[in-house]
Design an enzyme around this catalytic site. Sequence first.
Site, PDB file in Angstrom:
ATOM      1  N   TYR A 114      43.695  14.749  58.283  1.00 29.76           N
ATOM      2  CA  TYR A 114      44.542  15.283  59.355  1.00 29.76           C
ATOM      3  C   TYR A 114      43.879  15.113  60.725  1.00 29.76           C
ATOM      4  O   TYR A 114      44.383  14.395  61.595  1.00 29.76           O
ATOM      5  CB  TYR A 114      44.839  16.754  59.045  1.00 29.76           C
ATOM      6  CG  TYR A 114      45.498  17.553  60.144  1.00 29.76           C
ATOM      7  CD1 TYR A 114      45.040  18.826  60.469  1.00 29.76           C
ATOM      8  CD2 TYR A 114      46.597  17.062  60.853  1.00 29.76           C
ATOM      9  CE1 TYR A 114      45.642  19.575  61.468  1.00 29.76           C
ATOM     10  CE2 TYR A 114      47.217  17.811  61.848  1.00 29.76           C
ATOM     11  CZ  TYR A 114      46.715  19.072  62.157  1.00 29.76           C
ATOM     12  OH  TYR A 114      47.315  19.815  63.149  1.00 29.76           O
ATOM     13  N   PHE A 142      33.860  13.630  59.333  1.00 25.60           N
ATOM     14  CA  PHE A 142      34.885  14.621  58.966  1.00 25.60           C
ATOM     15  C   PHE A 142      34.864  14.915  57.465  1.00 25.60           C
ATOM     16  O   PHE A 142      35.272  15.971  57.031  1.00 25.60           O
ATOM     17  CB  PHE A 142      36.294  14.088  59.290  1.00 25.60           C
ATOM     18  CG  PHE A 142      36.634  13.989  60.737  1.00 25.60           C
ATOM     19  CD1 PHE A 142      36.607  12.769  61.399  1.00 25.60           C
ATOM     20  CD2 PHE A 142      36.995  15.112  61.455  1.00 25.60           C
ATOM     21  CE1 PHE A 142      36.946  12.662  62.739  1.00 25.60           C
ATOM     22  CE2 PHE A 142      37.338  15.020  62.800  1.00 25.60           C
ATOM     23  CZ  PHE A 142      37.315  13.791  63.446  1.00 25.60           C
ATOM     24  N   ASN A 148      29.646  17.998  47.194  1.00 27.47           N
ATOM     25  CA  ASN A 148      30.384  17.059  48.051  1.00 27.47           C
ATOM     26  C   ASN A 148      30.001  17.210  49.524  1.00 27.47           C
ATOM     27  O   ASN A 148      29.714  16.228  50.215  1.00 27.47           O
ATOM     28  CB  ASN A 148      31.896  17.311  47.904  1.00 27.47           C
ATOM     29  CG  ASN A 148      32.727  16.312  48.696  1.00 27.47           C
ATOM     30  OD1 ASN A 148      32.802  15.136  48.343  1.00 27.47           O
ATOM     31  ND2 ASN A 148      33.321  16.772  49.781  1.00 27.47           N
ATOM     32  N   SER A 162      33.105  24.286  61.889  1.00 27.19           N
ATOM     33  CA  SER A 162      34.236  25.213  61.927  1.00 27.19           C
ATOM     34  C   SER A 162      33.800  26.565  62.448  1.00 27.19           C
ATOM     35  O   SER A 162      32.674  27.004  62.198  1.00 27.19           O
ATOM     36  CB  SER A 162      34.808  25.380  60.503  1.00 27.19           C
ATOM     37  OG  SER A 162      35.723  26.451  60.460  1.00 27.19           O
ATOM     38  N   TYR A 209      32.920  27.551  51.480  1.00 27.42           N
ATOM     39  CA  TYR A 209      33.270  26.466  52.414  1.00 27.42           C
ATOM     40  C   TYR A 209      32.508  26.640  53.724  1.00 27.42           C
ATOM     41  O   TYR A 209      31.840  25.718  54.205  1.00 27.42           O
ATOM     42  CB  TYR A 209      34.785  26.491  52.679  1.00 27.42           C
ATOM     43  CG  TYR A 209      35.154  25.829  53.974  1.00 27.42           C
ATOM     44  CD1 TYR A 209      35.459  26.598  55.102  1.00 27.42           C
ATOM     45  CD2 TYR A 209      35.166  24.445  54.090  1.00 27.42           C
ATOM     46  CE1 TYR A 209      35.754  25.987  56.307  1.00 27.42           C
ATOM     47  CE2 TYR A 209      35.469  23.832  55.304  1.00 27.42           C
ATOM     48  CZ  TYR A 209      35.762  24.611  56.406  1.00 27.42           C
ATOM     49  OH  TYR A 209      36.054  24.020  57.604  1.00 27.42           O
ATOM     50  N   LYS A 214      29.360  24.481  55.719  1.00 25.47           N
ATOM     51  CA  LYS A 214      29.408  24.028  57.115  1.00 25.47           C
ATOM     52  C   LYS A 214      28.152  24.513  57.861  1.00 25.47           C
ATOM     53  O   LYS A 214      27.521  23.754  58.603  1.00 25.47           O
ATOM     54  CB  LYS A 214      30.669  24.542  57.818  1.00 25.47           C
ATOM     55  CG  LYS A 214      31.956  23.874  57.357  1.00 25.47           C
ATOM     56  CD  LYS A 214      32.023  22.412  57.780  1.00 25.47           C
ATOM     57  CE  LYS A 214      33.358  21.785  57.420  1.00 25.47           C
ATOM     58  NZ  LYS A 214      33.446  20.352  57.794  1.00 25.47           N
ATOM     59  N   ASN A 216      41.392  27.090  65.296  1.00 21.63           N
ATOM     60  CA  ASN A 216      42.472  26.748  64.357  1.00 21.63           C
ATOM     61  C   ASN A 216      43.253  25.514  64.789  1.00 21.63           C
ATOM     62  O   ASN A 216      44.140  25.617  65.643  1.00 21.63           O
ATOM     63  CB  ASN A 216      43.397  27.962  64.178  1.00 21.63           C
ATOM     64  CG  ASN A 216      42.706  29.050  63.398  1.00 21.63           C
ATOM     65  OD1 ASN A 216      41.660  29.561  63.802  1.00 21.63           O
ATOM     66  ND2 ASN A 216      43.261  29.399  62.249  1.00 21.63           N
ATOM     67  N   LEU A 232      48.629  28.533  58.610  1.00 19.25           N
ATOM     68  CA  LEU A 232      49.830  29.224  59.054  1.00 19.25           C
ATOM     69  C   LEU A 232      50.926  28.290  59.548  1.00 19.25           C
ATOM     70  O   LEU A 232      52.075  28.359  59.076  1.00 19.25           O
ATOM     71  CB  LEU A 232      49.478  30.228  60.166  1.00 19.25           C
ATOM     72  CG  LEU A 232      50.660  30.979  60.773  1.00 19.25           C
ATOM     73  CD1 LEU A 232      51.299  31.911  59.742  1.00 19.25           C
ATOM     74  CD2 LEU A 232      50.234  31.760  62.004  1.00 19.25           C
ATOM     75  N   PHE A 237      50.516  38.053  56.299  1.00 17.27           N
ATOM     76  CA  PHE A 237      49.484  38.826  55.610  1.00 17.27           C
ATOM     77  C   PHE A 237      49.018  40.024  56.440  1.00 17.27           C
ATOM     78  O   PHE A 237      47.941  40.040  57.020  1.00 17.27           O
ATOM     79  CB  PHE A 237      48.286  37.924  55.282  1.00 17.27           C
ATOM     80  CG  PHE A 237      48.600  36.811  54.320  1.00 17.27           C
ATOM     81  CD1 PHE A 237      48.092  35.534  54.541  1.00 17.27           C
ATOM     82  CD2 PHE A 237      49.385  37.031  53.198  1.00 17.27           C
ATOM     83  CE1 PHE A 237      48.362  34.489  53.661  1.00 17.27           C
ATOM     84  CE2 PHE A 237      49.659  36.003  52.313  1.00 17.27           C
ATOM     85  CZ  PHE A 237      49.154  34.723  52.542  1.00 17.27           C
ATOM     86  N   GLY A 255      39.372  39.022  53.450  1.00 14.79           N
ATOM     87  CA  GLY A 255      38.467  38.129  54.190  1.00 14.79           C
ATOM     88  C   GLY A 255      38.986  37.721  55.548  1.00 14.79           C
ATOM     89  O   GLY A 255      38.258  37.111  56.340  1.00 14.79           O
TER      90      GLY A 255
END
Length: 324
Positions: free
Chosen positions: A11, A72, A91, A116, A140, A144, A168, A188, A206, A282
């Site tokens: 993306y 990326f 990975n 991130s 995750y 990072k 985001n 979202l 949420f 979270g």
Amino acid sequence: MAVLVTGGAGYIGSHTVRLLVAQQREVVVLDSLELGTKSRIGSVPFYEGNISDEKLIEKICKKHDIDEVIHFAAYKAVGESMEQPLRYYNNNVAGTINLVRALLANGVERLVFSSSAAVYGNPNSVPVTEEEPMKPESVYAETKAVMERFLASCEAIGLRTVSLRYFNAAGASADSTIGEDWSMSQNLVPLVMKAILGFSGPLNVFGNDYPTPDGTCIRDYIHVEDLADAHIKALDYLATGGKSLACNVGTGKGTSVLEVLDMAEQVSGRKVPHVITHRRPGDPVSVFADPTMVRALLGWKATHDLRDIISSAWNWHSKAEANS
Ligand code: WQD
């Protein structure tokens, strides 16, 4: 001389490849196509493979005279990462170590890394500055943070890096030819579009009992094309001798979930079917960037506002309705 873009069929990667090509830069893409889509990158030289394949990296570096890299390629599903720590560390972290070993062996000295804001976890204060300690709350985000620390340490062995801490990412290309794949994303904005277009049931919001003006969580939504530009400015920063650093990439503006829904209704002219459900474990209450450092050191700032983001997402996703 050319730039190697790992994960360039993804993306954010594909939007960055588009911009590099538009600026007449020589680009080569390496992507495993586990998450990427080759059609996103047109006729750019492409290699299907894994960042851990050091022989392949050597072949690409030699054949295309690679002198800089945008990295990326990674797995990035927060929930999945908690169930598959070995797969994510192998990975993301081991893959990056193998990639860097091959790059250094082939004379590459500059790399921009896709990090991130998730490395901050639930920040102590907002807007978030780079002084905020890294307190990742998912596997995750841990990967990072570990990759950032590993890359920062590589300056001592000749690799200068910029780690970009995305907030985001959302939206799609201005010409609506590439965008987010809502079958691969739980974020979202694509889910809002899916609900409007009737390709899913009502959106689950949420929680609306957070200590925010409208009770829903606040985030910093940044247009994917602005994000692409930040990577190119990071390459230029390194090419002119910049030292390794990690910096936020965000607009500096916080937007709530209900504000996103309201903008989507304004842009689409349709209601967003939604139900208020329980909080998602979270979820930080509020996370948005202080973009002072990225503006000062890379000369970057966001040019698109929320309406641009949601309009581009609507134009991209509503094509699915036209094609159905
Ligand atoms: C945004 C807000 C949800 C879906 C994650 C990763 C982060 C980065 C971006 C990779 C939150 C709410 C969402 C839904 C909802 N990814 N929401 N209903 O969690 O801020 O960040 O994606 O780098 O690392 O953590 O993004 O889009 O999932 O959620 O109410 O169906 O929307 O609670 O407040 P998030 P998100």
